[in-house]
Design a protein around this motif. Structure first.
Motif, PDB file in Angstrom:
ATOM      1  N   ALA A 162       0.833  -1.200   0.000  1.00  0.00           N
ATOM      2  CA  ALA A 162       0.000   0.000   0.000  1.00  0.00           C
ATOM      3  C   ALA A 162       0.866   1.248   0.000  1.00  0.00           C
ATOM      4  N   VAL A 213       0.496   5.327   0.674  1.00  0.00           N
ATOM      5  CA  VAL A 213      -0.406   6.344   1.223  1.00  0.00           C
ATOM      6  C   VAL A 213       0.178   7.728   0.945  1.00  0.00           C
ATOM      7  N   PRO A 259      -0.744  11.539   1.848  1.00  0.00           N
ATOM      8  CA  PRO A 259      -1.637  12.516   2.469  1.00  0.00           C
ATOM      9  C   PRO A 259      -1.756  13.742   1.558  1.00  0.00           C
ATOM     10  N   ARG A 263       1.671  14.915  -0.293  1.00  0.00           N
ATOM     11  CA  ARG A 263       2.980  14.691   0.330  1.00  0.00           C
ATOM     12  C   ARG A 263       3.557  13.398  -0.249  1.00  0.00           C
ATOM     13  N   GLU A 291       4.104   7.018   1.675  1.00  0.00           N
ATOM     14  CA  GLU A 291       4.700   6.001   2.534  1.00  0.00           C
ATOM     15  C   GLU A 291       4.233   4.669   1.991  1.00  0.00           C
ATOM     16  N   VAL A 303       3.910   0.570   2.618  1.00  0.00           N
ATOM     17  CA  VAL A 303       4.004  -0.534   3.577  1.00  0.00           C
ATOM     18  C   VAL A 303       3.445  -1.806   2.945  1.00  0.00           C
ATOM     19  N   VAL A 304       3.908  -2.948   3.443  1.00  0.00           N
ATOM     20  CA  VAL A 304       3.342  -4.242   3.053  1.00  0.00           C
ATOM     21  C   VAL A 304       2.662  -4.788   4.296  1.00  0.00           C
ATOM     22  N   VAL A 318      -4.445  -1.745   6.834  1.00  0.00           N
ATOM     23  CA  VAL A 318      -4.102  -0.548   6.066  1.00  0.00           C
ATOM     24  C   VAL A 318      -5.339   0.343   5.900  1.00  0.00           C
ATOM     25  N   SER A 375      -6.840   1.822   9.176  1.00  0.00           N
ATOM     26  CA  SER A 375      -6.016   2.884   9.758  1.00  0.00           C
ATOM     27  C   SER A 375      -6.173   4.185   8.988  1.00  0.00           C
ATOM     28  N   VAL A 376      -6.298   4.078   7.651  1.00  0.00           N
ATOM     29  CA  VAL A 376      -6.521   5.284   6.846  1.00  0.00           C
ATOM     30  C   VAL A 376      -7.889   5.882   7.169  1.00  0.00           C
TER      31      VAL A 376
END
Lengths: 196, 171
Positions: free
Chosen positions: A63, A65, A67, A131, A134, A136-137, A143, A146-147
């Motif tokens: 993923a 992300v 912002p 921005r 980031e 992450v796996v 994922v 949290s978003v």
């Protein structure tokens, strides 16, 4: 409280279409391959349903992300299956799963996310600045939840716009989500001439 | 034995007394899986907490916010026959998956602190916890023996606390 009319969802779908079209073109010229886009899917769902709608919450995804800050705040979320992440790395000539692979995916996320946000921003005349991503796996559910907790946590319903991109016949599918913060959706809609 | 797995999704809570039941929250990132068990009665409860506190403007959804989820889960397991004084708590989740470009607020850490504060206010001991870090987790609670397991993303399912032997249950 956060329900939208069909007309509003259609307008958002069209907006997402222009954004992802631009992102697809950018990815295509980066890879030198043709990129196909699905018609974006726009839905306003209760938060728990929004997580389920994207797939098996325990499956592992890569993923990215990004912002977004500016006249509209929110998050662009890119989801690659493990196969897609590996295929994209191979197309770029870097070994999948390596540090170079992660940084290549970060760059792909950056290009996709910025071109997407830029196209939407100029369509609705809003300043939106992404921005750097980031990457992450992790578990899909972890994922996405949290978003959503970060962006839409104090609401009951999340507005999720997602598009699938497919790179040539490489069986390389990724999804692309825009999750605006609450006021951001209203701002977008009033710019589109359909205020809530 | 027939085992029924109940998914406890974001903002939800569930309780069980059925011996074959499993309560599961998959993909806890910044969210907290809060578990309460009464071993003697075989009552288990799980809440999938999303945020520390409920804003005044938001409709109540007891499992979603730490400040309402702790009392709501206590009430729910007590209603199923658990004795409040025997309750033990477990916490899983509260990771920081992303910094979101600023790190202005780490929702995971705030969730963990808020759930812990709620449990302390209710005078409930936390028997075991696996919180923080940057990995997603899955928590499972087995009603059969009140076993709690945690599985980090891509890892094996491991006991957070295994069922103690009968002899050590007396106290």
């Amino acid at each position: 409280m956060s329900t939208y009319t069909d007309l509003q969802l259609d307008a958002l779908r069209e907006m997402a279409n222009i954004g992802s079209g631009n992102a697809g073109t950018a990815l295509s010229s980066m890879l030198g391959k043709s990129v196909d886009l699905s018609v974006p899917h726009v839905s306003a769902l209760p938060l728990a349903d929004a997580v389920d709608a994207l797939g098996d919450p325990e499956s592992m995804v890569t993923a990215g992300v990004l912002p977004i800050f500016g006249d509209m705040d929110g998050v662009v979320l890119l989801l690659f299956t493990q196969e897609a992440a590996d295929t994209l790395c191979t197309l770029l000539g870097v070994p999948p799963g390596s540090e170079y692979g992660a940084s290549a995916l970060c760059e792909i996320g950056n290009i996709l996310g910025s071109s997407y946000v830029q196209a939407i921003g100029s369509m609705v005349d809003l300043h939106m600045e992404p921005r750097p991503p980031e990457v992450v796996v992790d578990q899909l559910g972890a994922v996405v939840s949290s978003v959503l907790a970060h962006v839409a946590g104090d609401q009951d319903v999340a507005l999720v716009m997602d598009t699938n991109l497919e790179v040539e016949q490489e069986a390389c599918a990724l999804s692309f989500l825009l999750v605006p913060e609450g006021d951001g959706v209203n701002e977008l809609l009033s710019r589109l001439g359909l205020p809530t | 034995m027939i085992s029924t797995e109940t998914m406890v999704r974001m903002g939800e809570l569930a309780v069980s007394t059925g011996s074959g039941d499993v309560l599961t929250s998959i993909g806890l990132g910044s969210c907290i899986g809060l578990v309460l068990v009464d071993r003697a009665k075989g009552v288990v409860g799980l809440a999938h907490v999303m945020l520390p506190e409920r804003p005044a403007s938001v409709a109540p959804q007891p499992g979603k916010f730490a400040d309402t989820a702790v009392p709501a889960l206590i009430d729910a397991v007590v209603a199923k026959g658990a004795r409040r004084v025997r309750l033990e708590a477990f916490m899983v989740g509260g990771a920081q998956m992303f910094t979101f470009g600023g790190g202005s607020m780490d929702v995971g850490a705030r969730n963990a602190a808020a759930v812990k504060a709620g449990l302390a206010a209710a005078r409930l001991p936390v028997r075991a916890a696996e919180t923080g870090g940057d990995r997603g987790r899955t928590v499972r609670v087995y009603a059969e023996d009140c076993r709690v397991t945690v599985k980090a993303a891509g890892g094996p399912e491991t006991p957070l606390l295994s069922a103690p032997s009968a002899g050590r249950m007396a106290a």
